[in-house]
Write a protein that holds these residues in place. Structure first.
Motif, PDB file in Angstrom:
ATOM      1  N   PRO A 199       0.339  -1.014  -6.843  1.00  0.00           N
ATOM      2  CA  PRO A 199      -0.596  -0.105  -6.159  1.00  0.00           C
ATOM      3  C   PRO A 199       0.064   1.167  -5.629  1.00  0.00           C
ATOM      4  CG  PRO A 199      -0.902  -2.375  -5.413  1.00  0.00           C
ATOM      5  CD  PRO A 199       0.359  -2.361  -6.225  1.00  0.00           C
ATOM      6  N   SER A 200       1.384   1.163  -5.505  1.00  0.00           N
ATOM      7  CA  SER A 200       2.114   2.323  -4.979  1.00  0.00           C
ATOM      8  C   SER A 200       2.856   3.108  -6.050  1.00  0.00           C
ATOM      9  CB  SER A 200       3.118   1.859  -3.901  1.00  0.00           C
ATOM     10  OG  SER A 200       2.446   1.353  -2.778  1.00  0.00           O
ATOM     11  N   PHE A 201       2.674   2.759  -7.309  1.00  0.00           N
ATOM     12  CA  PHE A 201       3.412   3.444  -8.370  1.00  0.00           C
ATOM     13  C   PHE A 201       3.200   4.955  -8.328  1.00  0.00           C
ATOM     14  CE2 PHE A 201       4.067  -0.100 -11.794  1.00  0.00           C
ATOM     15  CZ  PHE A 201       4.969  -0.712 -10.968  1.00  0.00           C
ATOM     16  N   LEU A 202       1.952   5.395  -8.215  1.00  0.00           N
ATOM     17  CA  LEU A 202       1.679   6.833  -8.237  1.00  0.00           C
ATOM     18  C   LEU A 202       2.344   7.527  -7.053  1.00  0.00           C
ATOM     19  CD1 LEU A 202      -2.075   6.998  -9.321  1.00  0.00           C
ATOM     20  CD2 LEU A 202      -0.084   7.714 -10.642  1.00  0.00           C
ATOM     21  N   GLU A 203       2.283   6.906  -5.863  1.00  0.00           N
ATOM     22  CA  GLU A 203       2.890   7.510  -4.690  1.00  0.00           C
ATOM     23  C   GLU A 203       4.405   7.556  -4.805  1.00  0.00           C
ATOM     24  OE1 GLU A 203       3.336   9.174  -0.796  1.00  0.00           O
ATOM     25  OE2 GLU A 203       1.887   9.274  -2.438  1.00  0.00           O
ATOM     26  N   LEU A 204       5.005   6.519  -5.328  1.00  0.00           N
ATOM     27  CA  LEU A 204       6.453   6.520  -5.506  1.00  0.00           C
ATOM     28  C   LEU A 204       6.887   7.577  -6.508  1.00  0.00           C
ATOM     29  CD1 LEU A 204       7.141   2.682  -5.466  1.00  0.00           C
ATOM     30  CD2 LEU A 204       7.725   4.338  -3.688  1.00  0.00           C
ATOM     31  N   ARG A 205       6.133   7.731  -7.590  1.00  0.00           N
ATOM     32  CA  ARG A 205       6.455   8.789  -8.554  1.00  0.00           C
ATOM     33  C   ARG A 205       6.338  10.160  -7.900  1.00  0.00           C
ATOM     34  NH1 ARG A 205       3.742   5.376 -12.503  1.00  0.00           N
ATOM     35  NH2 ARG A 205       1.798   6.570 -12.347  1.00  0.00           N
ATOM     36  N   ALA A 215       0.827  -1.209   0.000  1.00  0.00           N
ATOM     37  CA  ALA A 215       0.000   0.000   0.000  1.00  0.00           C
ATOM     38  C   ALA A 215       0.860   1.258   0.000  1.00  0.00           C
ATOM     39  CB  ALA A 215      -0.918  -0.001   1.216  1.00  0.00           C
ATOM     40  N   PRO A 216       0.375   2.335  -0.597  1.00  0.00           N
ATOM     41  CA  PRO A 216       1.129   3.595  -0.612  1.00  0.00           C
ATOM     42  C   PRO A 216       1.476   4.107   0.781  1.00  0.00           C
ATOM     43  CG  PRO A 216      -0.685   3.681  -2.185  1.00  0.00           C
ATOM     44  CD  PRO A 216      -0.861   2.415  -1.405  1.00  0.00           C
ATOM     45  N   ALA A 240       9.473  12.733  -7.456  1.00  0.00           N
ATOM     46  CA  ALA A 240       9.330  14.060  -8.052  1.00  0.00           C
ATOM     47  C   ALA A 240       9.493  15.165  -7.007  1.00  0.00           C
ATOM     48  CB  ALA A 240       7.975  14.192  -8.737  1.00  0.00           C
ATOM     49  N   SER A 241       9.165  14.864  -5.740  1.00  0.00           N
ATOM     50  CA  SER A 241       9.281  15.864  -4.674  1.00  0.00           C
ATOM     51  C   SER A 241      10.700  15.957  -4.120  1.00  0.00           C
ATOM     52  CB  SER A 241       8.310  15.534  -3.538  1.00  0.00           C
ATOM     53  OG  SER A 241       8.764  14.411  -2.787  1.00  0.00           O
ATOM     54  N   GLY A 242      11.598  15.073  -4.566  1.00  0.00           N
ATOM     55  CA  GLY A 242      12.985  15.155  -4.126  1.00  0.00           C
ATOM     56  C   GLY A 242      13.474  14.005  -3.281  1.00  0.00           C
ATOM     57  N   VAL A 243      12.665  12.965  -3.110  1.00  0.00           N
ATOM     58  CA  VAL A 243      13.091  11.795  -2.339  1.00  0.00           C
ATOM     59  C   VAL A 243      13.952  10.901  -3.240  1.00  0.00           C
ATOM     60  CG1 VAL A 243      12.297   9.701  -1.165  1.00  0.00           C
ATOM     61  CG2 VAL A 243      11.072  11.857  -0.836  1.00  0.00           C
ATOM     62  N   PRO A 244      15.200  10.616  -2.855  1.00  0.00           N
ATOM     63  CA  PRO A 244      16.038   9.766  -3.713  1.00  0.00           C
ATOM     64  C   PRO A 244      15.572   8.311  -3.708  1.00  0.00           C
ATOM     65  CG  PRO A 244      17.189  10.263  -1.673  1.00  0.00           C
ATOM     66  CD  PRO A 244      15.922  11.082  -1.660  1.00  0.00           C
ATOM     67  N   TYR A 245      15.781   7.655  -4.839  1.00  0.00           N
ATOM     68  CA  TYR A 245      15.363   6.259  -5.044  1.00  0.00           C
ATOM     69  C   TYR A 245      16.584   5.441  -5.415  1.00  0.00           C
ATOM     70  CZ  TYR A 245      13.058   2.236  -7.332  1.00  0.00           C
ATOM     71  OH  TYR A 245      12.657   0.965  -7.708  1.00  0.00           O
ATOM     72  N   LEU A 246      16.739   4.288  -4.777  1.00  0.00           N
ATOM     73  CA  LEU A 246      17.778   3.334  -5.166  1.00  0.00           C
ATOM     74  C   LEU A 246      17.122   2.005  -5.517  1.00  0.00           C
ATOM     75  CD1 LEU A 246      21.274   2.712  -3.672  1.00  0.00           C
ATOM     76  CD2 LEU A 246      19.753   0.761  -4.058  1.00  0.00           C
ATOM     77  N   GLY A 247      17.345   1.565  -6.746  1.00  0.00           N
ATOM     78  CA  GLY A 247      16.846   0.268  -7.185  1.00  0.00           C
ATOM     79  C   GLY A 247      18.003  -0.683  -7.408  1.00  0.00           C
ATOM     80  N   PHE A 248      17.926  -1.840  -6.792  1.00  0.00           N
ATOM     81  CA  PHE A 248      18.970  -2.858  -6.898  1.00  0.00           C
ATOM     82  C   PHE A 248      18.386  -4.057  -7.644  1.00  0.00           C
ATOM     83  CE2 PHE A 248      20.896  -6.769  -5.389  1.00  0.00           C
ATOM     84  CZ  PHE A 248      22.247  -6.508  -5.301  1.00  0.00           C
ATOM     85  N   ALA A 263      15.197  -2.731 -12.492  1.00  0.00           N
ATOM     86  CA  ALA A 263      14.517  -3.138 -13.726  1.00  0.00           C
ATOM     87  C   ALA A 263      13.111  -2.580 -13.833  1.00  0.00           C
ATOM     88  CB  ALA A 263      14.477  -4.664 -13.809  1.00  0.00           C
ATOM     89  N   ILE A 264      12.438  -2.361 -12.697  1.00  0.00           N
ATOM     90  CA  ILE A 264      11.031  -1.937 -12.764  1.00  0.00           C
ATOM     91  C   ILE A 264      10.844  -0.433 -12.869  1.00  0.00           C
ATOM     92  CG2 ILE A 264      10.289  -3.973 -11.475  1.00  0.00           C
ATOM     93  CD1 ILE A 264       9.801  -2.066  -9.070  1.00  0.00           C
ATOM     94  N   VAL A 265      11.926   0.370 -12.883  1.00  0.00           N
ATOM     95  CA  VAL A 265      11.742   1.828 -12.823  1.00  0.00           C
ATOM     96  C   VAL A 265      11.260   2.420 -14.144  1.00  0.00           C
ATOM     97  CG1 VAL A 265      13.486   2.109 -11.038  1.00  0.00           C
ATOM     98  CG2 VAL A 265      14.120   2.446 -13.426  1.00  0.00           C
ATOM     99  N   ALA A 266      11.427   1.729 -15.249  1.00  0.00           N
ATOM    100  CA  ALA A 266      11.120   2.299 -16.558  1.00  0.00           C
ATOM    101  C   ALA A 266       9.617   2.393 -16.796  1.00  0.00           C
ATOM    102  CB  ALA A 266      11.754   1.450 -17.657  1.00  0.00           C
ATOM    103  N   GLU A 267       9.235   3.244 -17.738  1.00  0.00           N
ATOM    104  CA  GLU A 267       7.840   3.284 -18.168  1.00  0.00           C
ATOM    105  C   GLU A 267       7.430   1.945 -18.766  1.00  0.00           C
ATOM    106  OE1 GLU A 267       7.365   6.475 -20.886  1.00  0.00           O
ATOM    107  OE2 GLU A 267       7.709   8.034 -19.380  1.00  0.00           O
TER     108      GLU A 267
END
Length: 243
Positions: A108-114, A82-83, A118-126, A131-135
């Motif tokens: 279900p959390s894609f919109l919240e993560l975006r 959940a978001p 966008a608000s400045g929270v850094p994201y690290l994907g391992f 792999a899932i960050v792309a459109e």
């Protein structure tokens, strides 16, 4: 703040060089928010069975890289996240495992993560988290129809090359474990088939940092860039010394 994509490889090596840019941004975000107790870091693990053990391992390693208040976001494979799990975080780490399961659990959390990124929270994907960050995310597969395009061992339990809606943080497709799994060929095939409009494949112990300035590479391996080129594809590489 930036998006940090790591192609796999564990444990931390080279004194955390691949992770340090993310942890610098994480600390800056927490400081700007006036959090003296440490940065609230969401650590996402979508795994069956070993998530608590892996979470404890990650927290121990990450505490050597920065002052953090870890937030466990753990789910069995394909269970929805959940978001609300990401409330008031200063950074987001999405770890590795079965890529299709991560994509489904986080949808279900894609919109919240975006919104957070966008608000400045850094994201690290391992690995899967990268792999899932792309459109349009390459989530697995080792064949197109009957043609083999990669190793079955790197298929993510999928036979046919599968591209699905991803998190949508970037427009380039991402594949991971590039040199180690030979996944560059899968990205090439996906591009030639028109399923994605090019992308990057990232080696293990290597990170690609995507921020406001030019892309840059950290770590000891390469980032392989695949671009369409007049009905074929062009492949180039960049590394920390060549970026």
């Amino acid at each position: 703040m930036s998006i940090h994509l790591i192609g796999g490889g564990w444990p931390v090596e080279d004194e955390g060089a691949v992770y340090r840019p993310f942890f610098d941004e994480l600390a800056a975000h927490a400081e700007a928010a006036g959090k003296l107790e440490g940065a609230r870091l969401a650590i996402v693990l979508v795994r069956d069975g070993d998530a608590p053990e892996k979470y404890a391992e990650l927290v121990s390693a990450f505490e050597l890289l920065g002052k953090i208040e870890p937030v466990a976001v753990l789910a069995p494979e394909n269970a929805p996240i959940a978001p609300a799990a990401f409330a008031d975080v200063d950074g987001i780490v999405v770890w590795g495992g079965l890529t299709p399961a991560y994509r489904q659990s986080l949808e279900p959390s894609f919109l919240e993560l975006r919104r957070l990124v966008a608000s400045g929270v850094p994201y690290l994907g391992f690995s899967a988290g990268a792999a899932i960050v792309a459109e349009r995310a390459i989530v697995g597969g080792w064949k197109i129809d009957e043609v083999e395009i990669g190793a079955e061992e790197a298929s993510e339990d999928l036979e046919q090359l599968t591209v699905a809606e991803g998190l949508g943080l970037i427009d380039l497709a991402v594949d991971v474990h590039a040199a180690q799994w030979g996944s560059v060929s899968r990205l090439i095939a996906a591009t030639e088939a028109g399923l994605v409009d090019g992308g990057v494949a990232i080696d293990e112990h290597t990170g690609l940092v995507i921020g406001e300035g030019p892309l840059w590479v950290v770590g000891r391996g390469s980032v392989w860039k695949v671009t369409p080129d007049s009905g074929s594809v062009r492949v180039s590489t960049a590394g920390a010394d060549r970026a």
